[in-house]
Design a protein around this motif. Sequence first.
Motif, PDB file in Angstrom:
ATOM      1  N   UNK A 107       0.826  -1.210   0.000  1.00 54.45           N
ATOM      2  CA  UNK A 107       0.000   0.000   0.000  1.00 54.45           C
ATOM      3  C   UNK A 107       0.856   1.254   0.000  1.00 54.45           C
ATOM      4  N   UNK A 108       2.129   1.114   0.382  1.00 61.38           N
ATOM      5  CA  UNK A 108       3.030   2.263   0.433  1.00 61.38           C
ATOM      6  C   UNK A 108       4.421   1.786   0.049  1.00 61.38           C
ATOM      7  N   UNK A 109       5.192   2.657  -0.563  1.00 61.13           N
ATOM      8  CA  UNK A 109       6.565   2.303  -0.935  1.00 61.13           C
ATOM      9  C   UNK A 109       7.480   3.470  -0.602  1.00 61.13           C
ATOM     10  N   UNK A 110       8.684   3.117  -0.207  1.00 65.81           N
ATOM     11  CA  UNK A 110       9.735   4.104  -0.012  1.00 65.81           C
ATOM     12  C   UNK A 110      10.796   3.772  -1.045  1.00 65.81           C
ATOM     13  N   UNK A 111      11.211   4.776  -1.796  1.00 66.65           N
ATOM     14  CA  UNK A 111      12.233   4.517  -2.802  1.00 66.65           C
ATOM     15  C   UNK A 111      13.295   5.611  -2.741  1.00 66.65           C
ATOM     16  N   UNK A 112      14.509   5.200  -3.015  1.00 64.86           N
ATOM     17  CA  UNK A 112      15.578   6.183  -3.117  1.00 64.86           C
ATOM     18  C   UNK A 112      16.172   6.080  -4.506  1.00 64.86           C
ATOM     19  N   UNK A 113      16.441   7.238  -5.072  1.00 68.64           N
ATOM     20  CA  UNK A 113      16.969   7.305  -6.428  1.00 68.64           C
ATOM     21  C   UNK A 113      18.216   8.179  -6.428  1.00 68.64           C
ATOM     22  N   UNK A 114      19.289   7.653  -6.970  1.00 69.41           N
ATOM     23  CA  UNK A 114      20.492   8.433  -7.208  1.00 69.41           C
ATOM     24  C   UNK A 114      20.481   8.848  -8.667  1.00 69.41           C
ATOM     25  N   UNK A 115      20.567  10.137  -8.905  1.00 67.25           N
ATOM     26  CA  UNK A 115      20.577  10.656 -10.279  1.00 67.25           C
ATOM     27  C   UNK A 115      21.869  11.429 -10.505  1.00 67.25           C
ATOM     28  N   UNK A 116      22.575  11.079 -11.570  1.00 72.44           N
ATOM     29  CA  UNK A 116      23.803  11.773 -11.953  1.00 72.44           C
ATOM     30  C   UNK A 116      23.533  12.507 -13.263  1.00 72.44           C
ATOM     31  N   UNK A 117      24.061  13.728 -13.371  1.00 73.07           N
ATOM     32  CA  UNK A 117      23.924  14.480 -14.619  1.00 73.07           C
ATOM     33  C   UNK A 117      25.112  14.251 -15.547  1.00 73.07           C
ATOM     34  N   UNK A 118      26.285  13.915 -14.977  1.00 67.92           N
ATOM     35  CA  UNK A 118      27.494  13.699 -15.765  1.00 67.92           C
ATOM     36  C   UNK A 118      28.119  12.384 -15.364  1.00 67.92           C
ATOM     37  N   UNK A 119      27.954  11.303 -16.063  1.00 65.16           N
ATOM     38  CA  UNK A 119      27.043  11.087 -17.194  1.00 65.16           C
ATOM     39  C   UNK A 119      25.614  10.950 -16.687  1.00 65.16           C
ATOM     40  N   UNK A 120      24.690  11.152 -17.583  1.00 59.52           N
ATOM     41  CA  UNK A 120      23.268  11.063 -17.223  1.00 59.52           C
ATOM     42  C   UNK A 120      22.900   9.604 -16.959  1.00 59.52           C
ATOM     43  N   UNK A 121      22.600   9.301 -15.703  1.00 56.31           N
ATOM     44  CA  UNK A 121      22.188   7.956 -15.322  1.00 56.31           C
ATOM     45  C   UNK A 121      21.500   8.020 -13.967  1.00 56.31           C
ATOM     46  N   UNK A 122      20.747   6.991 -13.676  1.00 55.38           N
ATOM     47  CA  UNK A 122      20.084   6.933 -12.372  1.00 55.38           C
ATOM     48  C   UNK A 122      19.858   5.476 -11.971  1.00 55.38           C
ATOM     49  N   UNK A 123      19.672   5.290 -10.671  1.00 56.58           N
ATOM     50  CA  UNK A 123      19.314   3.968 -10.166  1.00 56.58           C
ATOM     51  C   UNK A 123      18.359   4.176  -9.001  1.00 56.58           C
ATOM     52  N   UNK A 124      17.413   3.230  -8.870  1.00 54.09           N
ATOM     53  CA  UNK A 124      16.385   3.347  -7.833  1.00 54.09           C
ATOM     54  C   UNK A 124      16.279   2.050  -7.053  1.00 54.09           C
TER      55      UNK A 124
END
Length: 101
Positions: A40-57
């Motif tokens: 019913x609820x989720x907690x998520x963390x996302x790392x976002x990089x601009x150089x290079x453009x990428x992310x992980x959750x």
Amino acid sequence: MTTTTIPLHDDRATTYVVQTVRVNTGNCGHGHGSCGQPGVIAVRNTLEHQRPAESSTHRVTLCADHQDGAARMHAAWVASARELQDPVKNAEFLASAGVTG
């Protein structure tokens, strides 16, 4: 529901985003296993990089019986991200992951 964004002020322009959101998919991942109830609820963390453009959750889904843990999890992930704003702790973290300048 709740979003906290923490810029890490590094050379990759990294941002750490912690979100607590209502969900209607997934099963509870409370503790080290899963209780199997619908989430019913989720907690998520996302790392976002601009150089290079990428992310992980990373996302943890909780059921109605375990949703009280979401606020504590959100706060713990925010605290971890705030520690990474410290250049010395950030460098220690990267070194422990095998990343060198």
